[in-house]
Design an enzyme around this catalytic site. Structure first.
Site, mmCIF file in Angstrom:
data_model
loop_
_atom_site.group_PDB
_atom_site.id
_atom_site.type_symbol
_atom_site.label_atom_id
_atom_site.label_comp_id
_atom_site.label_asym_id
_atom_site.label_seq_id
_atom_site.Cartn_x
_atom_site.Cartn_y
_atom_site.Cartn_z
ATOM 1 C CB CYS A 106 -0.883 -0.064 1.252
ATOM 2 S SG CYS A 106 -2.012 1.314 1.387
ATOM 3 C CB CYS A 117 -12.271 11.894 3.779
ATOM 4 S SG CYS A 117 -12.107 12.038 1.975
ATOM 5 C CB CYS A 120 -9.425 9.806 6.216
ATOM 6 S SG CYS A 120 -7.776 9.306 5.697
HETATM 7 N N1 SAH Z 1 -7.291 9.317 -1.278
HETATM 8 C C1 SAH Z 1 -7.492 8.042 -1.884
HETATM 9 C C2 SAH Z 1 -6.485 7.033 -1.410
HETATM 10 C C3 SAH Z 1 -6.637 6.630 0.044
HETATM 11 S S1 SAH Z 1 -7.127 5.003 0.015
HETATM 12 C C4 SAH Z 1 -8.923 7.603 -1.678
HETATM 13 O O1 SAH Z 1 -9.648 8.321 -0.996
HETATM 14 O O2 SAH Z 1 -9.353 6.612 -2.243
HETATM 15 C C5 SAH Z 1 -7.521 4.604 1.594
HETATM 16 C C6 SAH Z 1 -8.906 3.985 1.714
HETATM 17 O O3 SAH Z 1 -9.205 3.843 3.115
HETATM 18 C C7 SAH Z 1 -9.967 4.911 1.143
HETATM 19 O O4 SAH Z 1 -11.054 4.200 0.638
HETATM 20 C C8 SAH Z 1 -10.368 5.653 2.399
HETATM 21 O O5 SAH Z 1 -11.590 6.282 2.235
HETATM 22 C C9 SAH Z 1 -10.361 4.553 3.422
HETATM 23 N N2 SAH Z 1 -10.292 5.070 4.791
HETATM 24 C C10 SAH Z 1 -9.880 6.278 5.197
HETATM 25 N N3 SAH Z 1 -9.960 6.393 6.536
HETATM 26 C C11 SAH Z 1 -10.432 5.219 7.006
HETATM 27 C C12 SAH Z 1 -10.688 4.710 8.317
HETATM 28 N N4 SAH Z 1 -10.476 5.444 9.403
HETATM 29 N N5 SAH Z 1 -11.140 3.456 8.414
HETATM 30 C C13 SAH Z 1 -11.319 2.688 7.300
HETATM 31 N N6 SAH Z 1 -11.064 3.100 6.049
HETATM 32 C C14 SAH Z 1 -10.636 4.362 5.892
#
Ligand code: SAH
Length: 366
Positions: A106, A117, A120
């Site tokens: 990853c 978001c 996150c």
């Molecule tokens: N910015 C990109 C890449 C990050 S991917 C995107 O948004 O797709 C990381 C994945 O984990 C994304 O689907 C994100 O939304 C998710 N994610 C973020 N925070 C999280 C959390 N606290 N628990 C579970 N998944 C999460």
């Protein structure tokens, strides 16, 4: 003295241009790619199929520079996390997840993230800068150096997901250069099926990606209506769900067996009702897709909770009953804070968002 070019971050095209500029034959690019990425030789003196004079020339104008690994953490379940040091007090995180029959890396694309978001942890850190192509590909280089090959002689890292810190489509050209290197047979030879870019939905860049680089696409949907998605994935205010899904449909057109992975984080009482599942089924009609439900991973200061196990199973079952493919992502590496959305690194926050978010938390808790 002018700065030496870091060859680590040049793809085939970039390296060919570099050699032409040096008055050398473009095929040298392939030799260099193999030395750097296949054999992980970074000292020009050891590149035995280059003439002495070319090696000396390279020494004078170029370098192969990798960032330094600050820490390596190994989880009880075999997940590994590297914290990689960058300039000016910044650090990023890269995670390796072993599974039966494959190993997924990853990879991060930015120091922090400029999107907001709400669930996150990377978002809470604010944003410092884009990674350059060398810093992105270095993560795969470092993982291969640490993990090497299995007893059959195959690389342990078989898959890459651009799902670490940052929004990859907000750092488009560096990410595409690094993905070219991942795909190139003289680099890492990873097929597009095993290379996935995940985006929160920067619609025009999805269209551009379709033209420029053949990889699998995942979208962070997380909500089945604009009202909710506007709140939890605020980029939705600019590129609403209908536009995002239309771009996904364009992305899969003409590509046999290609589907979009739809990521959906399970937030207790927020997006996890059966009505949400119904809305999701309706939305995804006509789009070849696989849904990946992600149990929410908590981090300090968050007010969200993960949906109950029961609710996740109910939600998943509803989707399956409607004929969709829906899996629940296993939480891996949570003992070393390496799970989705937990990657925070060290971000010298230029956007000062982390400050503003902390101020909001105070109001929230009062
Ligand atoms: N910015 C990109 C890449 C990050 S991917 C995107 O948004 O797709 C990381 C994945 O984990 C994304 O689907 C994100 O939304 C998710 N994610 C973020 N925070 C999280 C959390 N606290 N628990 C579970 N998944 C999460």
């Amino acid at each position: 003295m002018t700065e030496r070019t870091n060859l680590l971050g040049l793809d085939l095209h970039g390296l060919e241009a570099f050699f032409v500029e040096l008055d050398e034959k473009p095929f040298r690019a392939r030799q260099l790619l193999q030395w750097i990425h296949k054999y992980r030789i970074i000292d020009f003196a050891e590149m035995s199929n280059l003439s002495k004079s070319l090696r000396e020339k390279l020494q004078a104008v170029a370098e192969i520079k990798l960032p330094e690994v600050m820490h390596e953490h190994i989880s009880q379940d075999g997940t590994r996390k590297w914290i990689i040091k960058l300039s000016c007090g910044n650090a990023i995180e890269t995670v390796f997840i072993p599974e039966s029959g494959r190993g997924t890396l990853c990879v991060s694309s930015q120091v922090g993230c400029a999107l907001t978001c709400t669930f996150c942890s990377t978002a809470q850190q604010g944003f410092n800068r884009n990674l350059d192509a060398a810093e992105i590909i270095a993560q795969l280089w470092i993982a291969n150096e640490a993990l090497g090959k299995d007893p059959k002689g195959n690389r342990v890292v078989t898959n890459v997901v651009m799902m670490g810190m940052g929004e990859p489509l907000a750092n488009y050209s560096n990410v595409v250069t690094a993905m070219n290197l991942m795909r190139d047979d003289f680099g890492y030879g990873i097929s597009w099926r095993r290379l996935t870019l995940s985006t929160s939905g920067i619609v025009p860049m999805i269209d551009k990606l379709r033209e420029d680089c053949h990889v699998s696409l995942a979208i962070s949907l997380h909500a089945a209506n604009d009202e909710l998605r506007d709140q939890i994935v605020p980029i939705n205010q600019k590129y609403p769900i209908a536009e995002l899904l239309a771009a996904c449909k364009r992305y899969v057109v003409g590509q046999q067996r290609r589907h979009i992975t739809v990521e959906y984080v399970m937030l207790d009482g927020i997006n996890d009702s059966i009505q949400d599942a119904k809305d999701l089924v309706r939305l995804l009609k006509g789009l070849p897709n696989k849904i990946n439900l992600i149990p929410f991973n908590p981090f300090p200061g968050t007010h969200y909770k993960c949906s109950s196990r029961n609710q996740i199973v109910r939600f998943q079952q509803y989707l399956i009953d409607q004929g969709l493919v829906a899996t629940v992502r296993k939480t891996r590496g949570d003992d070393i804070v390496a799970a989705c959305g937990q990657l925070a690194g060290e971000v010298q926050d230029k956007s000062r968002r982390s400050e503003r978010m902390r101020a909001q938390e105070v109001v929230f808790h009062r």
